[in-house]
Write an enzyme that holds these catalytic residues in place. Structure first.
Site, PDB file in Angstrom:
ATOM      1  CB  CYS A  98      -6.359  -0.089   4.850  1.00 34.26           C
ATOM      2  SG  CYS A  98      -4.716  -0.924   4.829  1.00 34.26           S
ATOM      3  CD  GLU A 101      -1.902   4.490   3.145  1.00 33.17           C
ATOM      4  OE1 GLU A 101      -1.531   3.844   2.201  1.00 33.17           O
ATOM      5  OE2 GLU A 101      -2.977   4.691   3.678  1.00 33.17           O
ATOM      6  CG  HIS A 126      -2.201  -0.822   0.941  1.00 37.63           C
ATOM      7  ND1 HIS A 126      -3.202  -0.936   1.754  1.00 37.63           N
ATOM      8  CD2 HIS A 126      -2.444  -1.641   0.166  1.00 37.63           C
ATOM      9  CE1 HIS A 126      -4.172  -1.690   1.514  1.00 37.63           C
ATOM     10  NE2 HIS A 126      -3.550  -2.170   0.297  1.00 37.63           N
ATOM     11  CB  CYS A 133      -1.868   1.489   6.105  1.00 32.82           C
ATOM     12  SG  CYS A 133      -1.337   0.908   4.614  1.00 32.82           S
TER      13      CYS A 133
HETATM   14  C1  HJL Z   1      -5.024   2.585   1.409  1.00 37.87           C
HETATM   15  C2  HJL Z   1      -3.716   1.825  -0.290  1.00 37.87           C
HETATM   16  C3  HJL Z   1      -4.783   0.785  -0.728  1.00 37.87           C
HETATM   17  C4  HJL Z   1      -5.904   0.949  -0.018  1.00 37.87           C
HETATM   18  N1  HJL Z   1      -6.102   1.902   1.105  1.00 37.87           N
HETATM   19  N2  HJL Z   1      -5.385   3.608   2.182  1.00 37.87           N
HETATM   20  N3  HJL Z   1      -3.745   2.572   0.673  1.00 37.87           N
HETATM   21  N4  HJL Z   1      -4.336   0.001  -1.763  1.00 37.87           N
HETATM   22  O1  HJL Z   1      -2.393   1.832  -1.083  1.00 37.87           O
HETATM   23  C5  HJL Z   1      -7.552  -0.667   0.604  1.00 37.87           C
HETATM   24  C6  HJL Z   1      -8.434  -1.853   0.494  1.00 37.87           C
HETATM   25  C7  HJL Z   1      -7.618  -3.066   0.250  1.00 37.87           C
HETATM   26  C8  HJL Z   1      -8.527  -4.301  -0.082  1.00 37.87           C
HETATM   27  C9  HJL Z   1      -7.584  -5.393  -0.609  1.00 37.87           C
HETATM   28  N5  HJL Z   1      -6.789  -0.001  -0.311  1.00 37.87           N
HETATM   29  O2  HJL Z   1      -4.675  -4.408  -0.661  1.00 37.87           O
HETATM   30  O3  HJL Z   1      -9.266  -1.921   1.279  1.00 37.87           O
HETATM   31  O4  HJL Z   1      -5.105  -6.934  -1.505  1.00 37.87           O
HETATM   32  O5  HJL Z   1      -6.860  -2.819  -0.783  1.00 37.87           O
HETATM   33  O6  HJL Z   1      -4.371  -6.283   1.113  1.00 37.87           O
HETATM   34  O7  HJL Z   1      -9.065  -4.510   1.052  1.00 37.87           O
HETATM   35  O8  HJL Z   1      -6.747  -6.010   0.162  1.00 37.87           O
HETATM   36  P1  HJL Z   1      -5.226  -5.864  -0.429  1.00 37.87           P
HETATM   37 ZN    ZN Z   2      -3.132   0.055   3.687  1.00 37.85          ZN
END
Ligand code: HJL
Ligand code: ZN
Length: 179
Positions: free
Chosen positions: A103, A68, A66, A113
């Protein structure tokens, strides 16, 4: 030909939150579109000087990473530390800008995160991540209502919504999703 004084380069201004959010959005645009997550961008900033310490976007670092998380990982790497000890190298008044609320649950089961941010600042006892500026709440698409902001605030990390870029942030975040 223009021969007047060279205009000054845009100075970092720690109070110009929209300026940093725009830079975080630039990061989000670097992220590869994928139907199974959001394209998010983030920055670590020294709130005393306005200096950008680290930038990151979704899936930038190796693996399912992600935005963060990438900011923390990259800054840790620069300081020869593992991610969990990055707080040892961060200034005392560090803030995070992220286009989307951090998240609190990941479908992949990876460490969310919000927990990474709390771990970073709790391990040193310095609590040096003071605030999180966020562009939008996480849409209820993958994990229902995200409790990331709530968890961070319960820990004492202030979360502040920076208004003005919501539409753009969401269109970048969801590019690559089925309509
Ligand atoms: C934040 C990120 C990102 C998400 N949220 N704040 N920064 N990708 O870079 C949140 C979303 C999750 C899904 C899928 N996304 O990413 O809820 O595969 O991407 O672990 O729950 O989970 P994974
Ligand atoms: Zn996250």
């Amino acid at each position: 030909m223009w021969d007047g004084p060279i205009p000054p380069a845009e100075k970092p201004d720690p109070n110009n939150h929209l300026q940093y959010m725009r830079l975080a959005l630039d990061q989000a645009q670097e992220s590869p579109p994928k139907p199974s997550n959001f394209r998010v961008g983030a920055l670590l900033v020294d709130a005393d000087t306005g200096a950008i310490l680290s930038r990151g976007y979704t899936l930038e670092c190796e693996g399912n990473t992600h935005a963060e998380q990438c900011c923390l990982l990259k800054y840790a790497k620069e300081h020869n530390l593992p991610e969990e000890r990055v707080g040892e190298a961060l200034p005392l008044n560090t803030v995070i800008y992220t286009t989307m609320e951090p998240c609190n649950l990941r479908l992949s089961g990876n460490l969310p995160c919000a927990d990474r941010i709390i771990r970073t600042t709790s391990l040193t006892g310095k609590r040096n991540i003071k605030k999180v500026y966020l562009g939008v709440k996480e849409p209820e698409k993958f994990v229902g209502e995200n409790q990331g902001r709530k968890k961070l605030e319960e820990y004492g990390i202030e979360c502040i919504h920076v208004p003005g870029l919501e539409e753009r942030i969401l269109s970048v975040a969801t590019a690559g999703h089925e309509q």
